[in-house]
Write a protein that holds these residues in place. Structure first.
Motif, PDB file in Angstrom:
ATOM      1  N   ARG A   1       0.818  -1.211   0.000  1.00 10.00           N
ATOM      2  CA  ARG A   1       0.000   0.000   0.000  1.00 10.00           C
ATOM      3  C   ARG A   1       0.854   1.264   0.000  1.00 10.00           C
ATOM      4  NH1 ARG A   1      -4.597  -1.673   4.513  1.00 10.00           N
ATOM      5  NH2 ARG A   1      -5.449  -3.472   3.371  1.00 10.00           N
ATOM      6  N   GLN A   2       2.116   1.145   0.394  1.00  6.34           N
ATOM      7  CA  GLN A   2       2.981   2.321   0.390  1.00  6.34           C
ATOM      8  C   GLN A   2       3.491   2.662  -1.000  1.00  6.34           C
ATOM      9  OE1 GLN A   2       5.528   1.198   4.072  1.00  6.34           O
ATOM     10  NE2 GLN A   2       5.577   3.425   3.935  1.00  6.34           N
ATOM     11  N   ILE A   3       3.325   1.765  -1.937  1.00 12.04           N
ATOM     12  CA  ILE A   3       3.744   2.024  -3.315  1.00 12.04           C
ATOM     13  C   ILE A   3       2.508   2.469  -4.085  1.00 12.04           C
ATOM     14  CG2 ILE A   3       4.781   1.055  -5.386  1.00 12.04           C
ATOM     15  CD1 ILE A   3       6.222  -0.958  -3.646  1.00 12.04           C
ATOM     16  N   ASN A   4       2.441   3.755  -4.416  1.00 10.48           N
ATOM     17  CA  ASN A   4       1.260   4.308  -5.091  1.00 10.48           C
ATOM     18  C   ASN A   4       1.247   3.977  -6.576  1.00 10.48           C
ATOM     19  OD1 ASN A   4       0.498   5.318  -2.630  1.00 10.48           O
ATOM     20  ND2 ASN A   4       1.167   7.414  -3.054  1.00 10.48           N
ATOM     21  N   GLN A   5       2.351   4.300  -7.262  1.00 12.74           N
ATOM     22  CA  GLN A   5       2.431   4.068  -8.697  1.00 12.74           C
ATOM     23  C   GLN A   5       3.836   3.611  -9.049  1.00 12.74           C
ATOM     24  OE1 GLN A   5      -0.062   4.138 -10.705  1.00 12.74           O
ATOM     25  NE2 GLN A   5      -1.613   5.384  -9.669  1.00 12.74           N
ATOM     26  N   ILE A   6       3.944   2.855 -10.152  1.00 14.89           N
ATOM     27  CA  ILE A   6       5.239   2.456 -10.706  1.00 14.89           C
ATOM     28  C   ILE A   6       5.312   3.024 -12.123  1.00 14.89           C
ATOM     29  CG2 ILE A   6       6.750   0.545 -11.337  1.00 14.89           C
ATOM     30  CD1 ILE A   6       5.447  -1.160  -9.243  1.00 14.89           C
ATOM     31  N   PHE A   7       6.380   3.802 -12.374  1.00 19.41           N
ATOM     32  CA  PHE A   7       6.588   4.397 -13.685  1.00 19.41           C
ATOM     33  C   PHE A   7       7.844   3.829 -14.313  1.00 19.41           C
ATOM     34  CE2 PHE A   7       4.438   7.596 -11.072  1.00 19.41           C
ATOM     35  CZ  PHE A   7       3.326   7.892 -11.857  1.00 19.41           C
ATOM     36  N   LYS A   8       7.883   3.857 -15.629  1.00 19.86           N
ATOM     37  CA  LYS A   8       9.092   3.523 -16.375  1.00 19.86           C
ATOM     38  C   LYS A   8       9.563   4.795 -17.073  1.00 19.86           C
ATOM     39  CE  LYS A   8      10.917   0.613 -20.080  1.00 19.86           C
ATOM     40  NZ  LYS A   8      11.359   1.719 -20.947  1.00 19.86           N
ATOM     41  N   GLN A   9      10.845   5.084 -16.912  1.00 16.54           N
ATOM     42  CA  GLN A   9      11.394   6.288 -17.550  1.00 16.54           C
ATOM     43  C   GLN A   9      11.497   6.053 -19.046  1.00 16.54           C
ATOM     44  OE1 GLN A   9      14.633   8.336 -15.552  1.00 16.54           O
ATOM     45  NE2 GLN A   9      15.652   8.620 -17.532  1.00 16.54           N
ATOM     46  N   GLY A  10      10.798   6.889 -19.804  1.00 14.31           N
ATOM     47  CA  GLY A  10      10.776   6.727 -21.248  1.00 14.31           C
ATOM     48  C   GLY A  10      11.721   7.689 -21.948  1.00 14.31           C
ATOM     49  N   PRO A  11      11.535   7.869 -23.228  1.00 17.22           N
ATOM     50  CA  PRO A  11      12.384   8.792 -23.998  1.00 17.22           C
ATOM     51  C   PRO A  11      12.267  10.203 -23.449  1.00 17.22           C
ATOM     52  CG  PRO A  11      11.069   7.393 -25.449  1.00 17.22           C
ATOM     53  CD  PRO A  11      10.545   7.179 -24.069  1.00 17.22           C
ATOM     54  N   THR A  12      13.378  10.923 -23.496  1.00 21.27           N
ATOM     55  CA  THR A  12      13.498  12.313 -23.015  1.00 21.27           C
ATOM     56  C   THR A  12      13.119  12.453 -21.560  1.00 21.27           C
ATOM     57  OG1 THR A  12      11.249  12.981 -23.631  1.00 21.27           O
ATOM     58  CG2 THR A  12      12.970  13.140 -25.350  1.00 21.27           C
ATOM     59  N   GLY A  13      13.160  11.324 -20.798  1.00 17.02           N
ATOM     60  CA  GLY A  13      12.938  11.389 -19.369  1.00 17.02           C
ATOM     61  C   GLY A  13      11.502  11.406 -18.932  1.00 17.02           C
ATOM     62  N   ILE A  14      10.548  11.138 -19.833  1.00 14.09           N
ATOM     63  CA  ILE A  14       9.145  11.136 -19.431  1.00 14.09           C
ATOM     64  C   ILE A  14       8.855   9.914 -18.570  1.00 14.09           C
ATOM     65  CG2 ILE A  14       8.455  12.387 -21.510  1.00 14.09           C
ATOM     66  CD1 ILE A  14       7.416   9.726 -22.610  1.00 14.09           C
ATOM     67  N   HIS A  15       7.809  10.013 -17.755  1.00 10.96           N
ATOM     68  CA  HIS A  15       7.420   8.925 -16.860  1.00 10.96           C
ATOM     69  C   HIS A  15       6.182   8.236 -17.432  1.00 10.96           C
ATOM     70  CE1 HIS A  15       9.541  11.140 -13.326  1.00 10.96           C
ATOM     71  NE2 HIS A  15      10.393  10.532 -14.146  1.00 10.96           N
ATOM     72  N   VAL A  16       6.336   6.968 -17.796  1.00 15.90           N
ATOM     73  CA  VAL A  16       5.253   6.191 -18.384  1.00 15.90           C
ATOM     74  C   VAL A  16       4.717   5.237 -17.316  1.00 15.90           C
ATOM     75  CG1 VAL A  16       4.562   4.646 -20.244  1.00 15.90           C
ATOM     76  CG2 VAL A  16       6.396   6.312 -20.615  1.00 15.90           C
ATOM     77  N   LEU A  17       3.400   5.259 -17.095  1.00 19.72           N
ATOM     78  CA  LEU A  17       2.787   4.405 -16.090  1.00 19.72           C
ATOM     79  C   LEU A  17       2.919   2.934 -16.505  1.00 19.72           C
ATOM     80  CD1 LEU A  17       1.116   4.268 -13.457  1.00 19.72           C
ATOM     81  CD2 LEU A  17      -0.941   4.303 -14.889  1.00 19.72           C
ATOM     82  N   VAL A  18       3.437   2.121 -15.589  1.00 19.70           N
ATOM     83  CA  VAL A  18       3.632   0.689 -15.875  1.00 19.70           C
ATOM     84  C   VAL A  18       2.276  -0.009 -15.808  1.00 19.70           C
ATOM     85  CG1 VAL A  18       4.680  -1.439 -15.068  1.00 19.70           C
ATOM     86  CG2 VAL A  18       5.992   0.692 -15.036  1.00 19.70           C
ATOM     87  N   SER A  19       1.918  -0.707 -16.864  1.00 19.46           N
ATOM     88  CA  SER A  19       0.654  -1.440 -16.950  1.00 19.46           C
ATOM     89  C   SER A  19       0.933  -2.922 -17.139  1.00 19.46           C
ATOM     90  CB  SER A  19      -0.192  -0.914 -18.107  1.00 19.46           C
ATOM     91  OG  SER A  19       0.493  -1.126 -19.341  1.00 19.46           O
ATOM     92  N   ASP A  20      -0.119  -3.727 -17.076  1.00 23.14           N
ATOM     93  CA  ASP A  20       0.032  -5.165 -17.305  1.00 23.14           C
ATOM     94  C   ASP A  20       0.585  -5.438 -18.703  1.00 23.14           C
ATOM     95  OD1 ASP A  20      -1.095  -5.323 -14.822  1.00 23.14           O
ATOM     96  OD2 ASP A  20      -3.041  -6.069 -15.497  1.00 23.14           O
ATOM     97  N   GLU A  21       0.078  -4.713 -19.673  1.00 24.24           N
ATOM     98  CA  GLU A  21       0.519  -4.932 -21.053  1.00 24.24           C
ATOM     99  C   GLU A  21       1.984  -4.585 -21.225  1.00 24.24           C
ATOM    100  OE1 GLU A  21      -0.896  -3.749 -25.604  1.00 24.24           O
ATOM    101  OE2 GLU A  21      -1.825  -2.807 -23.849  1.00 24.24           O
ATOM    102  N   MET A  22       2.457  -3.529 -20.539  1.00 28.80           N
ATOM    103  CA  MET A  22       3.866  -3.172 -20.638  1.00 28.80           C
ATOM    104  C   MET A  22       4.740  -4.283 -20.069  1.00 28.80           C
ATOM    105  SD  MET A  22       5.923   0.070 -18.974  1.00 28.80           S
ATOM    106  CE  MET A  22       4.981   1.277 -19.892  1.00 28.80           C
ATOM    107  N   ILE A  23       4.353  -4.832 -18.922  1.00 29.18           N
ATOM    108  CA  ILE A  23       5.152  -5.898 -18.307  1.00 29.18           C
ATOM    109  C   ILE A  23       5.169  -7.128 -19.204  1.00 29.18           C
ATOM    110  CG2 ILE A  23       5.290  -7.450 -16.324  1.00 29.18           C
ATOM    111  CD1 ILE A  23       4.182  -5.231 -14.604  1.00 29.18           C
ATOM    112  N   GLN A  24       4.047  -7.431 -19.832  1.00 28.66           N
ATOM    113  CA  GLN A  24       3.983  -8.603 -20.701  1.00 28.66           C
ATOM    114  C   GLN A  24       4.880  -8.449 -21.930  1.00 28.66           C
ATOM    115  OE1 GLN A  24      -0.215  -8.876 -21.474  1.00 28.66           O
ATOM    116  NE2 GLN A  24      -0.702  -9.330 -19.311  1.00 28.66           N
ATOM    117  N   ASN A  25       5.292  -7.226 -22.240  1.00 23.59           N
ATOM    118  CA  ASN A  25       6.169  -7.007 -23.396  1.00 23.59           C
ATOM    119  C   ASN A  25       7.621  -6.778 -22.990  1.00 23.59           C
ATOM    120  OD1 ASN A  25       4.562  -6.747 -26.138  1.00 23.59           O
ATOM    121  ND2 ASN A  25       3.276  -5.808 -24.570  1.00 23.59           N
TER     122      ASN A  25
END
Length: 503
Positions: free
Chosen positions: A447-471
């Motif tokens: 519960r202490q982990i609110n969101q997980i992001f992946k650092q994308g191009p140019t430093g943007i933060h992309v929300l990690v989803s089920d589909e992203m993990i599956q790829n």
């Protein structure tokens, strides 16, 4: 008149014949038993001698006991006169036990206006199963995860205070009660007698259990350790409605017996009186499985100092592979079988050590245990593990100021910076699973982990989803960075890609 004179003579003849027949019957006793055929163990095996001396009360049985416990369930009519009563219960049904105070005036004045503590246990009646009680209960725990053998029906109970059920003792409950007030405790038994039979082919007789109640009073340290009274009774547990059918069957069998045969059996009573016995020995079991639930949640996310050195990073809870060693004793091998859900075969492998089990071939275990359990046992013996669907490696980012880190020619931190990575194995390939695994790694609540992001191009933060993990590619490496959430005490985790391990 002549008939009347002959009557006494006829009585004398009949009486003489009866005496001769009785003497003849006595003269035959013992002739069929030779000197070698007589065995005291056979005599002690008779039902009248089955009660062990250790279970008998030490005092005179004619004395009035201070307490009496009454189980509100009928006794079986198919029990012989000199045998102990037997009661049938339905699985999961609530049954009342009345706690009665039988003290005379002035008896045990030290518990007047004070509480007593009672411990109720469901234990095995057969001494053979009592010796292996811990193993039997652990096997039941593995087959019925999350269930208890004995429970209290608290809403229906009257007069009990501070009821407790230890998670590691599935067959025990305890509570406080005032002997001067009306007290009734309702219990539920969730196991059935046939679950502990050696061979389960259908139609087998279930093993008998015992309900035992031990009552204690306070000592000078206000601890309930001074024994007052113990009593128990024998019972069997059937599936729902099964006890009613069994009671009806026994009653119908007794109705078909002759009056002479019925005299050899006890009548059926509406309630079961628990008879006095010695207190149950206290044995503390520590379950092999931890109780469910998270560890205490820390106030802040544990960010290790430096470059993720093991000297600073909290050690995650790692599940050690439960492999059977060749040096394991037969007792160790039995415990291993129970932990790995092979309890039905413990009796078959009673005398097998670890080396004996490891020598079995695949064909051997399939022949002994059948195809399904045989293959599972063979894989467990050989320590074969299933490869996870996805493996990623994560490392905590250094907390050193970025401007102080030496730069590499490609702009990254120096290539010789030392990082310690941890492997995370994913099976479901979901963001929720990744959150849970990261929380386990850092010993925090998910519960202490609110969101997980992946650092994308140019430093943007992309929300990690089920589909992203599956790829994700297998064995990809990430550096973890954390951001404090301003709205609550949680954190955001940022995954920074550092490449992929090459074979």
């Amino acid at each position: 008149m002549a008939w009347a004179l002959k009557l006494p003579l006829t009585d004398e003849v009949i009486e003489s014949g009866l005496v001769q027949d009785f003497d003849a019957s006595l003269s035959g006793i013992g002739q069929e038993l030779g000197a070698g055929a007589y065995s005291m163990s056979d005599v002690l095996a008779l039902p009248i001698f089955k009660q062990e001396e250790s279970n008998l009360p030490p005092d005179n049985e004619n004395k009035i006991l201070p307490f009496q416990y009454v189980l509100c369930a009928a006794t079986s009519p198919a029990v012989k006169l000199h045998d102990e009563t037997l009661t049938y219960l339905n699985q999961g049904q609530s049954y009342e036990i009345r706690m009665l105070d039988n003290r005379k005036i002035g008896e045990l004045p030290e518990i007047n206006d004070k509480m007593a503590k009672s411990i109720i246990r469901v234990v095995f009646h057969d001494r053979r199963l009592q010796y292996t009680e811990h193993q039997q209960l652990e096997g039941w725990r593995w087959n019925r995860p999350g269930d208890r053998i004995l429970d209290l029906d608290i809403p229906m109970s009257v007069g009990i205070i501070d009821p407790r059920a230890n998670p590691t003792q599935l067959n025990t409950v305890e509570f406080l009660w005032d002997p001067s007030k009306r007290t009734s405790v309702f219990i539920q038994v969730h196991c059935i007698s046939t679950e502990f039979t050696m061979r389960k082919h259908g139609g087998e007789k279930g093993v008998p259990f015992r309900i035992q109640i031990d009552t204690f009073k306070e000592n000078e340290n206000e601890e309930y350790t001074e024994h007052l009274h113990s009593a128990s009774c024998q019972f069997k547990v059937f599936k729902p409605k099964g006890a009613d059918r069994k009671q009806k069957t026994d009653r119908e069998k007794m109705e078909k017996r002759t009056p002479q045969e019925k005299e050899k059996y006890q009548p059926s009573y509406e309630t079961t009186i628990l008879t006095e016995c010695c207190p149950w020995p206290e044995v503390t079991y520590v379950g092999n499985s931890p109780s469910p639930g998270f560890n205490s949640t820390p106030n802040s996310f544990p960010v290790p100092e430096g470059n993720g050195s093991p000297n600073h990073q909290p050690e995650p809870v790692v599940q050690v592979a439960d492999n059977l060693l060749p040096t394991a004793t037969p007792q160790d091998a039995q415990q291993w079988l129970l932990r790995n859900r092979f309890s039905p075969y413990c009796r078959l492998f009673t005398n097998f050590s670890g080396a004996d089990l490891l020598k079995l071939t695949r064909e051997d275990v399939i022949q002994i245990c059948g195809p399904a359990d045989g293959i599972r046992l063979f894989n467990a013996l050989k320590g074969r593990v299933v490869r996870p669907r996805l493996t990623i490696y994560v490392c905590q980012e250094s907390q050193q100021p970025r401007e102080q880190q030496p730069k590499h020619e490609n702009g990254d931190a120096a290539a010789n910076t030392f990082f310690v990575y941890h492997a995370i194995y994913l099976e479901e390939l979901t963001a929720a699973e990744l959150t849970e695994k990261l929380a386990q790694l850092f010993n925090i609540s998910p519960r202490q982990i609110n969101q997980i992001f992946k650092q994308g191009p140019t430093g943007i933060h992309v929300l990690v989803s089920d589909e992203m993990i599956q790829n994700y590619q297998d064995e990809v490496c990430f550096v973890l960075d954390t951001m404090k959430d301003d709205t609550n005490d949680g954190y955001h985790i940022i995954l920074k890609l550092r490449g992929r391990l090459r074979d």
